[in-house]
Write a protein that holds these residues in place. Structure first.
Motif, PDB file in Angstrom:
ATOM      1  N   VAL A 179       0.849  -1.183   0.000  1.00 61.25           N
ATOM      2  CA  VAL A 179       0.000   0.000   0.000  1.00 61.25           C
ATOM      3  C   VAL A 179       0.887   1.236   0.000  1.00 61.25           C
ATOM      4  N   ASP A 180       0.730   2.080  -0.991  1.00 59.28           N
ATOM      5  CA  ASP A 180       1.424   3.372  -1.010  1.00 59.28           C
ATOM      6  C   ASP A 180       0.737   4.257   0.028  1.00 59.28           C
ATOM      7  N   LEU A 181       1.400   4.484   1.169  1.00 60.64           N
ATOM      8  CA  LEU A 181       0.743   5.148   2.295  1.00 60.64           C
ATOM      9  C   LEU A 181       0.424   6.613   2.018  1.00 60.64           C
ATOM     10  N   ASN A 182       1.302   7.286   1.291  1.00 65.22           N
ATOM     11  CA  ASN A 182       1.037   8.679   0.953  1.00 65.22           C
ATOM     12  C   ASN A 182      -0.200   8.792   0.061  1.00 65.22           C
ATOM     13  N   MET A 183      -0.269   7.951  -0.982  1.00 66.18           N
ATOM     14  CA  MET A 183      -1.407   8.005  -1.883  1.00 66.18           C
ATOM     15  C   MET A 183      -2.679   7.496  -1.220  1.00 66.18           C
ATOM     16  N   ALA A 184      -2.548   6.543  -0.299  1.00 69.36           N
ATOM     17  CA  ALA A 184      -3.725   6.077   0.442  1.00 69.36           C
ATOM     18  C   ALA A 184      -4.307   7.218   1.265  1.00 69.36           C
ATOM     19  N   TYR A 185      -3.422   8.039   1.835  1.00 70.05           N
ATOM     20  CA  TYR A 185      -3.908   9.159   2.641  1.00 70.05           C
ATOM     21  C   TYR A 185      -4.507  10.250   1.756  1.00 70.05           C
ATOM     22  N   VAL A 186      -3.935  10.427   0.558  1.00 67.21           N
ATOM     23  CA  VAL A 186      -4.535  11.357  -0.402  1.00 67.21           C
ATOM     24  C   VAL A 186      -5.975  10.929  -0.693  1.00 67.21           C
ATOM     25  N   ARG A 187      -6.168   9.634  -0.947  1.00 69.78           N
ATOM     26  CA  ARG A 187      -7.515   9.135  -1.254  1.00 69.78           C
ATOM     27  C   ARG A 187      -8.439   9.337  -0.053  1.00 69.78           C
ATOM     28  N   TRP A 188      -7.960   9.051   1.142  1.00 68.17           N
ATOM     29  CA  TRP A 188      -8.802   9.222   2.330  1.00 68.17           C
ATOM     30  C   TRP A 188      -9.210  10.683   2.499  1.00 68.17           C
ATOM     31  N   LEU A 189      -8.243  11.599   2.323  1.00 67.83           N
ATOM     32  CA  LEU A 189      -8.549  13.030   2.447  1.00 67.83           C
ATOM     33  C   LEU A 189      -9.557  13.471   1.383  1.00 67.83           C
ATOM     34  N   ALA A 190      -9.368  12.987   0.155  1.00 66.18           N
ATOM     35  CA  ALA A 190     -10.273  13.363  -0.926  1.00 66.18           C
ATOM     36  C   ALA A 190     -11.694  12.894  -0.635  1.00 66.18           C
ATOM     37  N   ASP A 191     -11.805  11.691  -0.082  1.00 66.89           N
ATOM     38  CA  ASP A 191     -13.130  11.163   0.229  1.00 66.89           C
ATOM     39  C   ASP A 191     -13.766  11.871   1.429  1.00 66.89           C
ATOM     40  N   GLN A 192     -12.940  12.585   2.205  1.00 64.27           N
ATOM     41  CA  GLN A 192     -13.471  13.410   3.300  1.00 64.27           C
ATOM     42  C   GLN A 192     -13.779  14.831   2.825  1.00 64.27           C
ATOM     43  N   GLN A 193     -13.691  15.023   1.503  1.00 64.89           N
ATOM     44  CA  GLN A 193     -13.994  16.317   0.885  1.00 64.89           C
ATOM     45  C   GLN A 193     -12.994  17.402   1.269  1.00 64.89           C
ATOM     46  N   GLU A 194     -11.761  16.983   1.587  1.00 68.76           N
ATOM     47  CA  GLU A 194     -10.713  17.959   1.882  1.00 68.76           C
ATOM     48  C   GLU A 194     -10.225  18.595   0.581  1.00 68.76           C
ATOM     49  N   THR A 195      -9.929  19.885   0.636  1.00 67.95           N
ATOM     50  CA  THR A 195      -9.326  20.544  -0.520  1.00 67.95           C
ATOM     51  C   THR A 195      -7.817  20.334  -0.486  1.00 67.95           C
ATOM     52  N   GLN A 196      -7.185  20.311  -1.638  1.00 70.31           N
ATOM     53  CA  GLN A 196      -5.738  20.099  -1.775  1.00 70.31           C
ATOM     54  C   GLN A 196      -5.268  18.858  -1.004  1.00 70.31           C
ATOM     55  N   PRO A 197      -5.857  17.701  -1.262  1.00 74.81           N
ATOM     56  CA  PRO A 197      -5.489  16.496  -0.505  1.00 74.81           C
ATOM     57  C   PRO A 197      -4.029  16.085  -0.677  1.00 74.81           C
ATOM     58  N   GLN A 198      -3.461  16.279  -1.888  1.00 76.07           N
ATOM     59  CA  GLN A 198      -2.062  15.887  -2.092  1.00 76.07           C
ATOM     60  C   GLN A 198      -1.126  16.717  -1.230  1.00 76.07           C
ATOM     61  N   ARG A 199      -1.377  18.018  -1.168  1.00 78.58           N
ATOM     62  CA  ARG A 199      -0.521  18.894  -0.364  1.00 78.58           C
ATOM     63  C   ARG A 199      -0.608  18.534   1.118  1.00 78.58           C
ATOM     64  N   LEU A 200      -1.818  18.272   1.603  1.00 82.47           N
ATOM     65  CA  LEU A 200      -1.985  17.891   3.000  1.00 82.47           C
ATOM     66  C   LEU A 200      -1.322  16.538   3.283  1.00 82.47           C
ATOM     67  N   ALA A 201      -1.481  15.605   2.352  1.00 83.30           N
ATOM     68  CA  ALA A 201      -0.900  14.280   2.539  1.00 83.30           C
ATOM     69  C   ALA A 201       0.620  14.338   2.598  1.00 83.30           C
ATOM     70  N   ASN A 202       1.235  15.146   1.740  1.00 81.56           N
ATOM     71  CA  ASN A 202       2.693  15.263   1.749  1.00 81.56           C
ATOM     72  C   ASN A 202       3.211  15.787   3.084  1.00 81.56           C
ATOM     73  N   ALA A 203       2.402  16.610   3.754  1.00 86.86           N
ATOM     74  CA  ALA A 203       2.798  17.147   5.057  1.00 86.86           C
ATOM     75  C   ALA A 203       2.518  16.166   6.182  1.00 86.86           C
ATOM     76  N   GLN A 204       1.406  15.429   6.077  1.00 87.43           N
ATOM     77  CA  GLN A 204       0.974  14.586   7.196  1.00 87.43           C
ATOM     78  C   GLN A 204       1.435  13.143   7.089  1.00 87.43           C
ATOM     79  N   VAL A 205       1.549  12.614   5.871  1.00 86.80           N
ATOM     80  CA  VAL A 205       2.074  11.257   5.637  1.00 86.80           C
ATOM     81  C   VAL A 205       3.073  11.355   4.490  1.00 86.80           C
ATOM     82  N   PRO A 206       4.294  11.820   4.771  1.00 83.02           N
ATOM     83  CA  PRO A 206       5.275  12.055   3.704  1.00 83.02           C
ATOM     84  C   PRO A 206       5.595  10.786   2.922  1.00 83.02           C
ATOM     85  N   PRO A 207       6.014  10.929   1.670  1.00 79.78           N
ATOM     86  CA  PRO A 207       6.232   9.771   0.811  1.00 79.78           C
ATOM     87  C   PRO A 207       7.580   9.081   0.973  1.00 79.78           C
ATOM     88  N   THR A 208       8.521   9.649   1.738  1.00 84.88           N
ATOM     89  CA  THR A 208       9.823   9.006   1.949  1.00 84.88           C
ATOM     90  C   THR A 208       9.995   8.629   3.410  1.00 84.88           C
TER      91      THR A 208
END
Length: 337
Positions: free
Chosen positions: A27-56
């Motif tokens: 499971v790509d954890l960063n992208m999984a969190y992007v999807r979760w944020l998007a489904d919660q109707q968050e704006t800019q989910p990728q930007r939030l995900a990079n800050a909260q669940v970084p990809p490295t």
């Protein structure tokens, strides 16, 4: 969770990302969190995900418990959806483990310390020198600082180093630090551990002992490569470290078997010792040192080109390395480059 670093190929290059094992999937954890944020109707989910669940992995560890909790939530969420679940823009979230290349869980860690914490091992190596165990060994956990820039991962080839005639493996467990701290008490030390992985502290014994005769080192005898992997298992996945069985095989033949519970100096004692008057950081790697009987040195039995070394510690898995000739290693490097 079983955290991994894995490589994916994209139209613009190859990237190493943080994932978690889910059966035979990653499971790509960063992208999984992007999807979760998007489904919660968050704006800019990728930007939030990079800050909260970084990809490295290093950034992920630096995020601490809040990042781990968010990653768990996202992993649990996406794995309940269809296996073909995608990110908001069609990004892949779930990969078959056969479709990705696992890297070392922590590429380029900030530091690498390797201890000699098993009494049986130091007793055996001291006996070979015709000496007793140094009394100083019982006063504090001792270690050397390895080359944190020569880490290799699972199924990566090890090119024959230098001009050694005594290439050796070392069967070890390693812990990875997950929080910054200083002057940490032994009682609180385990709270600073992000997870555990398998470590193979490869050694050129003839070169190692030559340089250590000068009362420094080891250095060149070990700095050419250390293997870590295949994953980083969070502490909640291992009920009792002491029960872990440690096995080393060469070309399918068992050479070593030990139990982590025979260790003299615990990881908590190592952390307390290192952090005394010194700050430790997320991503720092602490190797346990070799379990008793866990290296060729103790048997006068060494590796040769073509050998496949497998270190196994469950539930972490198997860390596999093939030793190749220096010429073959150079060719492999050019092909991968």
């Amino acid at each position: 969770m079983k955290l991994v670093s894995f490589r994916v190929r994209t139209p613009v290059g190859i990237f190493t990302r943080v994932g978690a094992m889910h059966g035979q999937q990653v499971v790509d954890l960063n992208m999984a969190y992007v999807r979760w944020l998007a489904d919660q109707q968050e704006t800019q989910p990728q930007r939030l995900a990079n800050a909260q669940v970084p990809p490295t992995m290093l950034e992920f560890l630096e995020g601490g418990s809040s990042t781990l909790a968010a990653a768990r939530r996202a992993k649990d969420y996406v794995t309940t959806l269809s296996l073909s679940v995608k990110g908001p823009s069609g990004e892949t979230i779930l990969y078959s483990v056969t479709d990705v290349q696992l890297a070392t869980p922590l590429p380029n860690p900030p530091s690498l310390r390797d201890f000699i914490a098993f009494e049986d091992h130091i007793a055996a190596t001291s006996k070979k020198r015709g000496q007793p165990i140094p009394p100083e060994w019982y006063k504090a956990p001792v270690y050397y600082k390895g080359n944190h820039r020569t880490i290799i991962g699972p199924d990566e080839a090890l090119s024959w180093p230098l001009d050694t005639t005594k290439l050796d493996y070392e069967l070890e467990l390693a812990c990875v630090i997950g929080r910054q701290g200083r002057d940490i008490t032994e009682r609180r030390a385990e709270d600073y551990i992000a997870g555990y992985t398998i470590m193979n502290d490869f050694s050129a014994r003839d070169i190692q002992f030559q340089e250590m005769a000068c009362r420094l080192g080891p250095a060149k005898g070990k700095d050419f490569a250390t293997a870590l992997g295949p994953c980083l298992v969070t502490p909640d996945e291992i009920a009792d470290l002491g029960t872990l069985t440690m096995i080393a095989k060469v070309n399918g033949e068992e050479w070593s078997r030990g139990r982590f519970g025979t260790i003299h100096w615990s990881f908590a004692q190592m952390i307390a010792h290192v952090s005394r008057g010194e700050t430790i950081y997320p991503g720092d790697v602490f190797g346990s040192g070799t379990v008793g009987g866990g290296c060729g040195l103790e048997m006068d039995r060494y590796l040769k080109p073509g050998d496949v070394v497998e270190l196994e510690i469950q539930p972490i898995g198997v860390l596999r390395t093939q030793v190749v000739s220096a010429t073959q290693g150079g060719e492999d490097a050019r092909q991968h480059g």
